[in-house]
Design a protein around this motif. Structure first.
Motif, short mmCIF file in Angstrom:
data_model
loop_
_atom_site.label_atom_id
_atom_site.label_comp_id
_atom_site.label_asym_id
_atom_site.label_seq_id
_atom_site.Cartn_x
_atom_site.Cartn_y
_atom_site.Cartn_z
N ASP A 256 8.54 -14.98 5.94
CA ASP A 256 9.02 -16.23 6.53
C ASP A 256 9.56 -17.18 5.47
OD1 ASP A 256 8.47 -15.51 9.17
OD2 ASP A 256 6.41 -16.26 9.08
N ASN A 259 12.91 -15.73 4.19
CA ASN A 259 13.92 -15.97 5.23
C ASN A 259 14.41 -17.42 5.18
OD1 ASN A 259 15.55 -15.32 7.47
ND2 ASN A 259 13.98 -15.98 8.90
N TYR A 333 9.46 -19.14 12.41
CA TYR A 333 8.33 -18.33 11.93
C TYR A 333 8.30 -16.98 12.65
CZ TYR A 333 6.08 -22.45 9.79
OH TYR A 333 5.78 -23.53 9.03
N LYS A 334 7.82 -15.97 11.95
CA LYS A 334 7.63 -14.65 12.56
C LYS A 334 6.16 -14.24 12.58
CE LYS A 334 9.33 -9.88 12.35
NZ LYS A 334 10.25 -8.95 11.66
N TYR A 335 5.38 -14.59 11.53
CA TYR A 335 4.02 -14.07 11.39
C TYR A 335 2.96 -15.17 11.41
CZ TYR A 335 6.41 -9.83 9.87
OH TYR A 335 7.21 -8.72 9.81
#
Length: 352
Positions: A256, A259, A333-335
């Motif tokens: 994140d 990115n 956000y991804k995680y």
């Protein structure tokens, strides 16, 4: 082919940057001389990660060079000067405790090393973008003056407080105890800002909370979540330093963060500073992290409590990332915390 130059390329953020940009087709120049082993012993060694990157990415070239070595760094920059599009500066001495043992080395790596890189960029590739992984420790112990309330498993701010959603970039970095490490990072942070504002270079500063992920070589002195999970995997005793284990950290997954670097790289803003962490999306106290490990892995956690906290350590830190999100609204956000802990656990089981 455009080149991304990554310092600390075998550490957590460096290796995530290598993977992220290599998979987007960039050629990668990695600089890492495994000083983490000198800082933290075998737990901190990143040689395993260097080998992994060299095996996995044919577009990765590794240099085992100290970032304080002006001559060697200048030589690398001159060699690739026409092609360097982005510099991700993730190399650092990252520990409060270690910095106090050897302030000269700490300042040399964190402050002088950063200046060496900035000068190499200015002279060889001023067209490139420079991203610096700074730290929330530039705010020193000022966050500890917040009106925190003790809850069952964590300290917390009242919901009506201006920083409840997280601490933003308006917090002062002056009139506080930083720790030696925090002071060396302040020097680097301000210099990166100055090269953006004074020289007009495209420099961005990301003041991280806890940075984490499966490629982290966590050690007792650095890498809270990674080291905690390592203790869960090995049965090693974990030490909680002060604050009843209720100290709160926001944890951002390395993917994140990188990115976010990518979004900045595509539309850089000179000398800009961003607080960057897990925010209210991903934060946890030490006690809560231990409870998560017990729940996820089905076994009791081996730990002891030491009443003395680390000097300059934060009782509560949650980053307000709204400034970055306002500048780069497509970033998400991804995680979350549990996803990240599971990834770290699986990664460390494989290593064993």
């Amino acid at each position: 082919m455009p080149v991304v130059l990554v310092t600390g390329s075998c550490g957590l953020i460096g290796s995530e940057s290598v993977s992220f940009f290599a998979e987007k087709g960039f050629d990668i120049i990695g600089i890492d001389n495994n000083m983490r082993k000198a800082f933290f012993g075998e737990d901190g060694s990143v040689i395993w990660n260097q080998k992994r990157l060299q095996k996995k990415y044919k577009n990765y070239k590794h240099y085992s060079v100290d970032i304080r070595n002006e001559t060697k760094i200048a030589r690398i920059f001159k060699k690739y000067k026409r092609d360097i599009a982005l510099i991700v500066h993730a190399a650092a001495q990252p520990s409060h405790d270690w910095a106090a043992r050897d302030p000269l080395v700490d300042f040399g790596v964190n402050a002088l090393g950063t200046l060496v890189l900035l000068e190499a960029m200015r002279k060889s590739c001023p067209q490139s973008v420079f991203i610096f992984t700074s730290t929330n420790k530039v705010y020193g112990d000022t966050p500890n003056r917040l009106p925190l309330v003790e809850k069952e498993t964590r300290f917390e701010l009242p919901a009506e407080h201006q920083y409840y959603q997280g601490i933003d970039e308006s917090m002062s970095i002056d009139h506080c105890l930083h720790s030696v490490f925090g002071a060396s990072k302040v020097a680097a942070d301000v210099m990166v800002q100055e090269y953006g504002r004074y020289f007009g270079l495209k420099t961005g500063i990301f003041r991280g909370g806890c940075l984490t992920g499966p490629q982290h070589s966590g050690a007792e002195l650095h890498g809270f979540l990674s080291y905690l999970v390592k203790c869960a995997v090995t049965g090693r005793k974990y030490k909680i330093f002060g604050y009843k284990g209720k100290q709160v950290r926001d944890n951002i997954h390395s993917y994140d963060l990188v990115n976010a670097f990518y979004h900045y790289f595509q539309n850089p803003r000179s000398g800009e500073v961003y607080n960057m962490g897990g925010s209210r999306f991903a934060n946890v106290s030490v006690l809560e992290a231990i409870q998560m490990c017990e729940k996820l892995f089905g076994r009791k956690f081996n730990y002891e409590y030491i009443d003395t906290n680390r000097i300059g350590d934060h009782i509560w830190w949650i980053s307000d990332v709204s400034k970055f999100q306002s500048h780069y609204p497509d970033w998400k956000y991804k995680y979350g915390i549990e996803d990240t802990i599971r990834q770290i656990y699986e990664s460390q089981k494989e290593e064993r």
